[in-house]
Motif scaffolding. Structure first.
Motif, PDB file in Angstrom:
ATOM      1  N   LYS A  69       0.830  -1.202   0.000  1.00  0.00           N
ATOM      2  CA  LYS A  69       0.000   0.000   0.000  1.00  0.00           C
ATOM      3  C   LYS A  69       0.868   1.258   0.000  1.00  0.00           C
ATOM      4  N   HIS A  70       0.459   2.245  -0.798  1.00  0.00           N
ATOM      5  CA  HIS A  70       1.204   3.494  -0.879  1.00  0.00           C
ATOM      6  C   HIS A  70       0.247   4.673  -0.798  1.00  0.00           C
ATOM      7  N   LEU A  71       0.804   5.849  -0.547  1.00  0.00           N
ATOM      8  CA  LEU A  71      -0.007   7.056  -0.447  1.00  0.00           C
ATOM      9  C   LEU A  71      -0.119   7.776  -1.787  1.00  0.00           C
ATOM     10  N   GLU A  72       0.985   7.871  -2.523  1.00  0.00           N
ATOM     11  CA  GLU A  72       0.962   8.597  -3.789  1.00  0.00           C
ATOM     12  C   GLU A  72       2.148   8.158  -4.653  1.00  0.00           C
ATOM     13  N   ILE A  73       1.918   8.041  -5.944  1.00  0.00           N
ATOM     14  CA  ILE A  73       2.990   7.759  -6.898  1.00  0.00           C
ATOM     15  C   ILE A  73       3.541   9.098  -7.367  1.00  0.00           C
ATOM     16  N   VAL A  74       4.839   9.303  -7.215  1.00  0.00           N
ATOM     17  CA  VAL A  74       5.443  10.597  -7.553  1.00  0.00           C
ATOM     18  C   VAL A  74       6.420  10.507  -8.720  1.00  0.00           C
TER      19      VAL A  74
ATOM     20  N   ILE B 120      16.301   2.733 -26.763  1.00  0.00           N
ATOM     21  CA  ILE B 120      16.967   2.895 -28.057  1.00  0.00           C
ATOM     22  C   ILE B 120      17.934   4.070 -28.034  1.00  0.00           C
ATOM     23  N   ASP B 121      17.578   5.133 -27.294  1.00  0.00           N
ATOM     24  CA  ASP B 121      18.448   6.302 -27.218  1.00  0.00           C
ATOM     25  C   ASP B 121      19.560   6.153 -26.176  1.00  0.00           C
ATOM     26  N   ASN B 122      19.748   4.947 -25.631  1.00  0.00           N
ATOM     27  CA  ASN B 122      20.788   4.624 -24.643  1.00  0.00           C
ATOM     28  C   ASN B 122      20.672   5.441 -23.368  1.00  0.00           C
ATOM     29  N   ASN B 123      19.464   5.811 -22.972  1.00  0.00           N
ATOM     30  CA  ASN B 123      19.235   6.545 -21.733  1.00  0.00           C
ATOM     31  C   ASN B 123      18.300   5.759 -20.827  1.00  0.00           C
ATOM     32  N   LYS B 124      18.555   5.868 -19.529  1.00  0.00           N
ATOM     33  CA  LYS B 124      17.645   5.314 -18.539  1.00  0.00           C
ATOM     34  C   LYS B 124      16.632   6.415 -18.237  1.00  0.00           C
ATOM     35  N   HIS B 125      15.351   6.100 -18.311  1.00  0.00           N
ATOM     36  CA  HIS B 125      14.322   7.129 -18.212  1.00  0.00           C
ATOM     37  C   HIS B 125      13.837   7.290 -16.777  1.00  0.00           C
ATOM     38  N   LEU B 126      13.779   8.558 -16.342  1.00  0.00           N
ATOM     39  CA  LEU B 126      13.324   8.913 -15.009  1.00  0.00           C
ATOM     40  C   LEU B 126      12.309  10.039 -15.141  1.00  0.00           C
ATOM     41  N   THR B 127      11.101   9.830 -14.627  1.00  0.00           N
ATOM     42  CA  THR B 127      10.100  10.890 -14.613  1.00  0.00           C
ATOM     43  C   THR B 127       9.754  11.190 -13.162  1.00  0.00           C
ATOM     44  N   LEU B 128       9.677  12.476 -12.834  1.00  0.00           N
ATOM     45  CA  LEU B 128       9.419  12.889 -11.461  1.00  0.00           C
ATOM     46  C   LEU B 128       8.380  13.991 -11.429  1.00  0.00           C
ATOM     47  N   ASN B 129       7.522  13.956 -10.415  1.00  0.00           N
ATOM     48  CA  ASN B 129       6.618  15.055 -10.118  1.00  0.00           C
ATOM     49  C   ASN B 129       7.315  15.855  -9.012  1.00  0.00           C
ATOM     50  N   ILE B 130       8.136  16.816  -9.417  1.00  0.00           N
ATOM     51  CA  ILE B 130       9.039  17.502  -8.490  1.00  0.00           C
ATOM     52  C   ILE B 130       8.269  18.280  -7.423  1.00  0.00           C
ATOM     53  N   GLU B 131       7.149  18.888  -7.800  1.00  0.00           N
ATOM     54  CA  GLU B 131       6.378  19.643  -6.816  1.00  0.00           C
ATOM     55  C   GLU B 131       5.900  18.745  -5.678  1.00  0.00           C
ATOM     56  N   ARG B 132       5.381  17.562  -6.028  1.00  0.00           N
ATOM     57  CA  ARG B 132       4.880  16.651  -5.000  1.00  0.00           C
ATOM     58  C   ARG B 132       6.030  16.054  -4.183  1.00  0.00           C
ATOM     59  N   ILE B 133       7.163  15.803  -4.823  1.00  0.00           N
ATOM     60  CA  ILE B 133       8.314  15.271  -4.082  1.00  0.00           C
ATOM     61  C   ILE B 133       8.783  16.307  -3.067  1.00  0.00           C
ATOM     62  N   LYS B 134       8.864  17.573  -3.466  1.00  0.00           N
ATOM     63  CA  LYS B 134       9.275  18.619  -2.527  1.00  0.00           C
ATOM     64  C   LYS B 134       8.263  18.760  -1.396  1.00  0.00           C
ATOM     65  N   TYR B 135       6.980  18.594  -1.720  1.00  0.00           N
ATOM     66  CA  TYR B 135       5.962  18.649  -0.665  1.00  0.00           C
ATOM     67  C   TYR B 135       6.181  17.535   0.351  1.00  0.00           C
ATOM     68  N   TRP B 136       6.355  16.292  -0.137  1.00  0.00           N
ATOM     69  CA  TRP B 136       6.512  15.173   0.786  1.00  0.00           C
ATOM     70  C   TRP B 136       7.799  15.286   1.586  1.00  0.00           C
ATOM     71  N   LEU B 137       8.854  15.817   0.978  1.00  0.00           N
ATOM     72  CA  LEU B 137      10.092  16.022   1.727  1.00  0.00           C
ATOM     73  C   LEU B 137       9.888  17.076   2.808  1.00  0.00           C
ATOM     74  N   SER B 138       9.076  18.098   2.521  1.00  0.00           N
ATOM     75  CA  SER B 138       8.831  19.146   3.511  1.00  0.00           C
ATOM     76  C   SER B 138       7.991  18.646   4.681  1.00  0.00           C
ATOM     77  N   VAL B 139       7.173  17.600   4.447  1.00  0.00           N
ATOM     78  CA  VAL B 139       6.358  17.059   5.537  1.00  0.00           C
ATOM     79  C   VAL B 139       7.137  16.009   6.337  1.00  0.00           C
ATOM     80  N   GLY B 140       8.339  15.678   5.912  1.00  0.00           N
ATOM     81  CA  GLY B 140       9.177  14.769   6.688  1.00  0.00           C
ATOM     82  C   GLY B 140       9.413  13.410   6.081  1.00  0.00           C
ATOM     83  N   ALA B 141       9.048  13.191   4.822  1.00  0.00           N
ATOM     84  CA  ALA B 141       9.298  11.893   4.186  1.00  0.00           C
ATOM     85  C   ALA B 141      10.797  11.738   3.922  1.00  0.00           C
ATOM     86  N   GLN B 142      11.305  10.545   4.179  1.00  0.00           N
ATOM     87  CA  GLN B 142      12.726  10.254   3.987  1.00  0.00           C
ATOM     88  C   GLN B 142      12.912   9.404   2.732  1.00  0.00           C
ATOM     89  N   PRO B 143      13.770   9.830   1.794  1.00  0.00           N
ATOM     90  CA  PRO B 143      13.997   8.992   0.611  1.00  0.00           C
ATOM     91  C   PRO B 143      14.898   7.802   0.942  1.00  0.00           C
TER      92      PRO B 143
END
Length: 102
Positions: free
Chosen positions: A31-36, A45-68
């Motif tokens: 169970k999780h609270l939110e996918i970020v 094909i472009d030889n890159n590992k793809h990373l997508t982030l919702n930066i606003e929500r990540i900063k919010y969760w970090l500000s509330v005390g979430a630890q990565p």
């Protein structure tokens, strides 16, 4: 305690991860609270590992005390959201040629 961590999806030998916020006691794919964000560690094909982030929500969760987690902290450091975490030293045992096995 809240954690920002990875949940594994995909199939055998082709992993795909979702970055999500969850309670620290919940299981890895539980169970999780939110996918970020998402992370695809297999180079495409472009030889890159793809990373997508919702930066606003990540900063919010970090500000509330979430630890990565360690891996998520590294990914957020590479994306410029957090400062890069310090490198952990590798603990390789030195070979001792003087020691004789009997």
């Amino acid at each position: 305690l809240l954690r920002i961590r990875l949940a594994r999806f995909g199939r055998r030998n082709l992993p795909f991860y979702r970055i999500y916020v969850a309670n620290s006691e919940s299981p890895r794919d539980g169970k999780h609270l939110e996918i970020v964000g998402t992370f695809d560690p297999i180079p495409q094909i472009d030889n890159n590992k793809h990373l997508t982030l919702n930066i606003e929500r990540i900063k919010y969760w970090l500000s509330v005390g979430a630890q990565p987690s360690d891996r998520v902290a590294y990914l957020l450091g590479r994306a410029g959201v957090l400062p890069m975490p310090p490198q952990r030293p590798s603990f390789k045992m030195p070979k001792n040629p003087e020691k004789k096995y009997t």
